[in-house]
Design a protein around this motif. Structure first.
Motif, PDB file in Angstrom:
ATOM      1  N   PHE A 308      20.967  52.002  87.845  1.00 32.66           N
ATOM      2  CA  PHE A 308      21.640  53.050  87.086  1.00 32.66           C
ATOM      3  C   PHE A 308      20.573  53.987  86.528  1.00 32.66           C
ATOM      4  N   PHE A 309      21.023  55.121  85.986  1.00 33.24           N
ATOM      5  CA  PHE A 309      20.113  56.141  85.478  1.00 33.24           C
ATOM      6  C   PHE A 309      20.303  56.312  83.975  1.00 33.24           C
ATOM      7  N   VAL A 310      19.210  56.370  83.234  1.00 33.66           N
ATOM      8  CA  VAL A 310      19.247  56.573  81.789  1.00 33.66           C
ATOM      9  C   VAL A 310      18.765  57.987  81.475  1.00 33.66           C
ATOM     10  N   LEU A 311      19.574  58.712  80.722  1.00 32.37           N
ATOM     11  CA  LEU A 311      19.251  60.080  80.338  1.00 32.37           C
ATOM     12  C   LEU A 311      18.370  60.096  79.100  1.00 32.37           C
ATOM     13  N   ALA A 312      17.350  60.941  79.109  1.00 31.62           N
ATOM     14  CA  ALA A 312      16.492  61.194  77.938  1.00 31.62           C
ATOM     15  C   ALA A 312      15.898  59.911  77.368  1.00 31.62           C
ATOM     16  N   ASP A 313      15.598  58.943  78.263  1.00 30.58           N
ATOM     17  CA  ASP A 313      14.990  57.677  77.851  1.00 30.58           C
ATOM     18  C   ASP A 313      15.821  56.960  76.798  1.00 30.58           C
ATOM     19  N   GLY A 314      17.118  57.210  76.781  1.00 30.11           N
ATOM     20  CA  GLY A 314      18.010  56.558  75.835  1.00 30.11           C
ATOM     21  C   GLY A 314      18.119  57.245  74.493  1.00 30.11           C
ATOM     22  N   GLY A 315      17.363  58.328  74.275  1.00 25.46           N
ATOM     23  CA  GLY A 315      17.461  59.082  73.027  1.00 25.46           C
ATOM     24  C   GLY A 315      18.627  60.045  73.060  1.00 25.46           C
ATOM     25  N   ALA A 316      18.805  60.767  71.960  1.00 24.48           N
ATOM     26  CA  ALA A 316      19.923  61.712  71.867  1.00 24.48           C
ATOM     27  C   ALA A 316      19.798  62.786  72.955  1.00 24.48           C
ATOM     28  N   VAL A 317      20.776  62.842  73.830  1.00 24.07           N
ATOM     29  CA  VAL A 317      20.699  63.704  75.006  1.00 24.07           C
ATOM     30  C   VAL A 317      20.594  65.176  74.609  1.00 24.07           C
ATOM     31  N   ASN A 318      21.295  65.565  73.554  1.00 25.14           N
ATOM     32  CA  ASN A 318      21.341  66.990  73.223  1.00 25.14           C
ATOM     33  C   ASN A 318      20.005  67.533  72.730  1.00 25.14           C
ATOM     34  N   PHE A 319      19.084  66.666  72.288  1.00 30.54           N
ATOM     35  CA  PHE A 319      17.787  67.160  71.835  1.00 30.54           C
ATOM     36  C   PHE A 319      16.930  67.659  72.990  1.00 30.54           C
ATOM     37  N   VAL A 320      17.322  67.351  74.212  1.00 37.82           N
ATOM     38  CA  VAL A 320      16.622  67.901  75.373  1.00 37.82           C
ATOM     39  C   VAL A 320      16.683  69.430  75.350  1.00 37.82           C
ATOM     40  N   HIS A 321      17.787  69.977  74.826  1.00 35.85           N
ATOM     41  CA  HIS A 321      17.980  71.434  74.793  1.00 35.85           C
ATOM     42  C   HIS A 321      18.087  71.962  73.361  1.00 35.85           C
ATOM     43  N   GLY A 322      17.436  71.280  72.429  1.00 38.98           N
ATOM     44  CA  GLY A 322      17.348  71.796  71.074  1.00 38.98           C
ATOM     45  C   GLY A 322      18.487  71.445  70.147  1.00 38.98           C
ATOM     46  N   ALA A 323      19.562  70.865  70.660  1.00 41.40           N
ATOM     47  CA  ALA A 323      20.672  70.388  69.817  1.00 41.40           C
ATOM     48  C   ALA A 323      21.252  71.482  68.927  1.00 41.40           C
ATOM     49  N   ALA A 324      21.280  72.704  69.408  1.00 44.33           N
ATOM     50  CA  ALA A 324      21.722  73.816  68.577  1.00 44.33           C
ATOM     51  C   ALA A 324      23.214  73.724  68.286  1.00 44.33           C
ATOM     52  N   VAL A 325      23.577  73.858  67.004  1.00 39.46           N
ATOM     53  CA  VAL A 325      24.986  73.908  66.603  1.00 39.46           C
ATOM     54  C   VAL A 325      25.245  75.136  65.730  1.00 39.46           C
ATOM     55  N   GLY A 326      24.330  76.090  65.745  1.00 36.23           N
ATOM     56  CA  GLY A 326      24.529  77.333  65.012  1.00 36.23           C
ATOM     57  C   GLY A 326      24.427  77.142  63.504  1.00 36.23           C
ATOM     58  N   SER A 327      25.003  78.065  62.769  1.00 41.22           N
ATOM     59  CA  SER A 327      24.869  78.074  61.313  1.00 41.22           C
ATOM     60  C   SER A 327      25.658  76.957  60.631  1.00 41.22           C
ATOM     61  N   TYR A 328      26.495  76.226  61.379  1.00 38.50           N
ATOM     62  CA  TYR A 328      27.258  75.133  60.773  1.00 38.50           C
ATOM     63  C   TYR A 328      26.349  74.027  60.246  1.00 38.50           C
ATOM     64  N   ILE A 329      25.151  73.880  60.846  1.00 36.88           N
ATOM     65  CA  ILE A 329      24.221  72.857  60.376  1.00 36.88           C
ATOM     66  C   ILE A 329      23.846  73.090  58.915  1.00 36.88           C
ATOM     67  N   HIS A 330      23.907  74.343  58.464  1.00 36.15           N
ATOM     68  CA  HIS A 330      23.468  74.655  57.105  1.00 36.15           C
ATOM     69  C   HIS A 330      24.477  74.183  56.052  1.00 36.15           C
ATOM     70  N   LEU A 331      25.711  73.940  56.453  1.00 34.92           N
ATOM     71  CA  LEU A 331      26.675  73.332  55.536  1.00 34.92           C
ATOM     72  C   LEU A 331      26.206  71.940  55.122  1.00 34.92           C
ATOM     73  N   VAL A 332      25.784  71.153  56.091  1.00 34.31           N
ATOM     74  CA  VAL A 332      25.334  69.789  55.812  1.00 34.31           C
ATOM     75  C   VAL A 332      24.019  69.821  55.045  1.00 34.31           C
TER      76      VAL A 332
END
Length: 373
Positions: A308-332
């Motif tokens: 089988f194939f493991v993406l991103a060595d098992g880490g959070a896949v979205n961090f491969v492309h910066g995990a951008a979620v726009g200005s909503y991150i600033h709420l948290v």
């Protein structure tokens, strides 16, 4: 980040820190993702505290951002082992902030294992912890008793927007990595393990891309919720992954143990929403499976008759492309600042806490004024 965008973001955080001022002088140790938008949050953190250390999550470091932060703040390496060993954790805290009032800003429950020792033996005072993630929330909640306040924003309504977009970004990055191998997802069988807010967003996004989605969650209520939304459900993780050509794990806890991997279909793609040590027991396979790097973000695991194939060595896949979620991150981030300030004012007793609804409403109104009006 462009100058007008930076100015608007700094103005937003200035208003947040004015609304939620710190009480007594405190020092913070800040575990964080070091992504391009993060310096603005750290600048705001210096308004409510002295930042004793920035501890970047190893798999989410943007090198230019790291270089930028290092020019103004102390940056230390982060490992799970540093805070798992109580003696090492206490020595580190004494060296970094000995004798001071300290708030620990956490992503992933790093301080949980040594919290009792830190609270009881530190030469200063641990005023409390602010935790950002579901897996971290679970680590603190699992302790027999909490020796100090832990303010969790992991289940805040302000985080719902981020969680929804994180789910979509996970699928975006997964599809990009699969396409990089000359493959596609459309028409495949997929499995999502964990049907919290992120898992639900993943499942819905996969279905919109014409995948057939099965859901497994150990919580029977969430299983019922998934079933009511038209997803197939299974009684165990092993059953759920057996026919899946794509498996995405979003439990915030250990999703797949050593015995579960044998159930994966040959050629399946496996990915995680959070750190590999939190979701996937991959370390247990290293003596059993041969690992071959197909690309920087794709690893083939193979044993006789099974692969089988493991993406991103098992880490959070979205961090491969910066995990951008726009200005909503600033709420948290704003809620984390408000929680830090509240701990500096001794607002909470030992135990698990969340911010008041009125505080969240104030943050939401400020966010709307700055980013949507």
């Amino acid at each position: 980040m462009e100058s007008p965008e930076r100015a608007r973001l700094d103005a937003f955080f200035r208003q947040i820190t004015a609304q939620f001022p710190a009480g007594e002088a405190i020092t913070t140790l800040v575990i964080t993702h070091l992504l391009p938008e993060r310096p603005a949050f750290l600048r705001a953190m210096t308004e409510v505290s002295t930042v004793g250390a920035v501890l970047p999550k190893p798999r989410s470091i943007h090198q230019p951002t790291l270089d930028d932060v290092r020019r103004t703040l102390p940056v230390h390496d982060l490992t799970r082992e540093r805070f798992t060993d109580e003696t090492q954790a206490l020595d580190y805290l004494e060296d970094t902030a000995g004798g001071r009032d300290v708030v620990l800003v956490d992503i992933g429950g790093y301080f949980a294992a040594s919290l009792d020792t830190l609270v009881s033996k530190f030469s200063g005072r641990i005023l409390g912890v602010v935790e950002d993630t579901e897996n971290g929330h679970q680590r603190y909640a699992a302790l027999d008793s909490l020796p100090c306040p832990v303010v969790s924003v992991a289940r805040s309504p302000l985080k719902d927007c981020e969680d929804h977009l994180v789910g979509r970004s996970i699928v975006f990055s997964t599809e990009a990595l699969v396409r990089g191998r000359g493959d596609i997802l459309t028409g495949r069988n997929a499995c999502v393990i964990g049907f919290g807010k992120v898992g639900r967003a993943i499942a819905q996004t996969l279905r919109a891309l014409d995948l057939r989605v099965t859901v497994y969650d150990k919580d029977p209520v969430r299983q019922v919720q998934a079933h009511s939304l038209g997803f197939r459900t299974c009684a165990s993780a092993a059953d759920a992954v057996r026919e899946a050509e794509l498996v995405l794990c979003a439990t915030g806890n250990l999703a797949l143990q050593q015995s579960d991997f044998a159930a994966l279909r040959n050629g399946a793609y496996l990915g995680s929403v959070t750190s590999s040590e939190d979701e996937l027991e991959l370390g247990s396979l290293h003596s059993l499976y041969q690992r071959t790097s197909i690309s920087p973000e794709l690893t083939r695991y193979e044993i006789t008759g099974h692969y089988f194939f493991v993406l991103a060595d098992g880490g959070a896949v979205n961090f491969v492309h910066g995990a951008a979620v726009g200005s909503y991150i600033h709420l948290v981030q704003a809620e984390i600042l408000a929680a830090t300030a509240a701990l500096s004012r001794d607002q909470f007793q030992p135990g698990m806490h969340e911010m008041a609804a009125s505080d969240r409403h104030a943050i939401a109104r400020t966010w709307l004024d700055h980013f949507e009006r």
